[in-house]
Design a protein around this motif. Structure first.
Motif, PDB file in Angstrom:
ATOM      1  N   ILE A  60       0.858  -1.181   0.000  1.00 47.37           N
ATOM      2  CA  ILE A  60       0.000   0.000   0.000  1.00 47.37           C
ATOM      3  C   ILE A  60       0.894   1.230   0.000  1.00 47.37           C
ATOM      4  O   ILE A  60       1.588   1.521   0.971  1.00 47.37           O
ATOM      5  CB  ILE A  60      -0.936   0.006   1.228  1.00 47.37           C
ATOM      6  CG1 ILE A  60      -1.808  -1.257   1.223  1.00 47.37           C
ATOM      7  CG2 ILE A  60      -1.776   1.279   1.245  1.00 47.37           C
ATOM      8  CD1 ILE A  60      -2.620  -1.456   2.484  1.00 47.37           C
ATOM      9  N   ARG A  64      -1.605   6.472  -1.892  1.00 49.85           N
ATOM     10  CA  ARG A  64      -2.921   5.880  -2.132  1.00 49.85           C
ATOM     11  C   ARG A  64      -3.655   5.559  -0.828  1.00 49.85           C
ATOM     12  O   ARG A  64      -4.817   5.183  -0.845  1.00 49.85           O
ATOM     13  CB  ARG A  64      -2.761   4.620  -2.975  1.00 49.85           C
ATOM     14  CG  ARG A  64      -2.130   4.932  -4.339  1.00 49.85           C
ATOM     15  CD  ARG A  64      -1.843   3.695  -5.136  1.00 49.85           C
ATOM     16  NE  ARG A  64      -3.097   3.075  -5.533  1.00 49.85           N
ATOM     17  CZ  ARG A  64      -3.207   1.804  -5.883  1.00 49.85           C
ATOM     18  NH1 ARG A  64      -2.152   1.022  -5.882  1.00 49.85           N
ATOM     19  NH2 ARG A  64      -4.369   1.302  -6.224  1.00 49.85           N
ATOM     20  N   PHE A  65      -2.973   5.718   0.305  1.00 51.95           N
ATOM     21  CA  PHE A  65      -3.529   5.401   1.617  1.00 51.95           C
ATOM     22  C   PHE A  65      -4.608   6.405   1.985  1.00 51.95           C
ATOM     23  O   PHE A  65      -4.446   7.607   1.781  1.00 51.95           O
ATOM     24  CB  PHE A  65      -2.405   5.422   2.657  1.00 51.95           C
ATOM     25  CG  PHE A  65      -2.865   5.153   4.062  1.00 51.95           C
ATOM     26  CD1 PHE A  65      -3.111   3.862   4.482  1.00 51.95           C
ATOM     27  CD2 PHE A  65      -3.050   6.189   4.955  1.00 51.95           C
ATOM     28  CE1 PHE A  65      -3.541   3.601   5.778  1.00 51.95           C
ATOM     29  CE2 PHE A  65      -3.470   5.946   6.247  1.00 51.95           C
ATOM     30  CZ  PHE A  65      -3.715   4.642   6.656  1.00 51.95           C
ATOM     31  N   TRP A  83      -7.620   2.321   1.240  1.00 51.73           N
ATOM     32  CA  TRP A  83      -6.742   2.952   0.269  1.00 51.73           C
ATOM     33  C   TRP A  83      -7.456   2.908  -1.073  1.00 51.73           C
ATOM     34  O   TRP A  83      -8.581   2.418  -1.161  1.00 51.73           O
ATOM     35  CB  TRP A  83      -5.382   2.259   0.246  1.00 51.73           C
ATOM     36  CG  TRP A  83      -5.430   0.785  -0.072  1.00 51.73           C
ATOM     37  CD1 TRP A  83      -6.044  -0.194   0.661  1.00 51.73           C
ATOM     38  CD2 TRP A  83      -4.877   0.137  -1.196  1.00 51.73           C
ATOM     39  NE1 TRP A  83      -5.875  -1.400   0.062  1.00 51.73           N
ATOM     40  CE2 TRP A  83      -5.164  -1.240  -1.079  1.00 51.73           C
ATOM     41  CE3 TRP A  83      -4.133   0.569  -2.286  1.00 51.73           C
ATOM     42  CZ2 TRP A  83      -4.751  -2.169  -2.029  1.00 51.73           C
ATOM     43  CZ3 TRP A  83      -3.712  -0.354  -3.218  1.00 51.73           C
ATOM     44  CH2 TRP A  83      -4.023  -1.700  -3.083  1.00 51.73           C
TER      45      TRP A  83
END
Length: 110
Positions: A60, A64-65, A83
């Motif tokens: 992750i 994008r978290f 995410w």
């Protein structure tokens, strides 16, 4: 939680330095997968201990978290990571998962 993990750094890509690590089981449609979560300055990794070739690992990227939430009782907790992809759910020691979430919060919101 293990700070500055000594676990298996060979699974981290070159240049990634672990900040925090916690033993956790990923819960998904295939069942339970034992492993560990590792926080680095750029990513959160889940390394599946059953499949050492990386085919069942999660990566992750911090960009994008979206968020993390820990729930649970005194012994068993659940960490849900959101995410820009499917929700990831991990189970482990509640206290250790809370400490791991705090490390994520510290890293992403200094």
């Amino acid at each position: 939680m293990i700070e500055h993990a000594k676990g298996r750094p060979d699974r981290l890509p070159k240049g990634e330095q672990p900040i925090a690590e916690v033993a956790a089981d990923r819960l998904d449609e295939d069942g339970r997968h034992a492993g560990r979560l590792v926080l680095t300055p750029d990513r959160i990794y889940f390394f599946d201990d059953e499949h050492l070739n990386g085919s069942h690992d999660d990566v992750i990227d911090h960009t994008r978290f979206q968020g993390a939430e820990v729930t649970g009782d005194d012994t068993v907790g659940v960490l849900a990571l959101t995410w820009s992809g499917p929700l990831k759910v991990y189970e482990g020691n509640t206290i250790e998962l809370r400490a791991f979430k705090e490390a994520i919060d510290d890293q992403l919101n200094p």
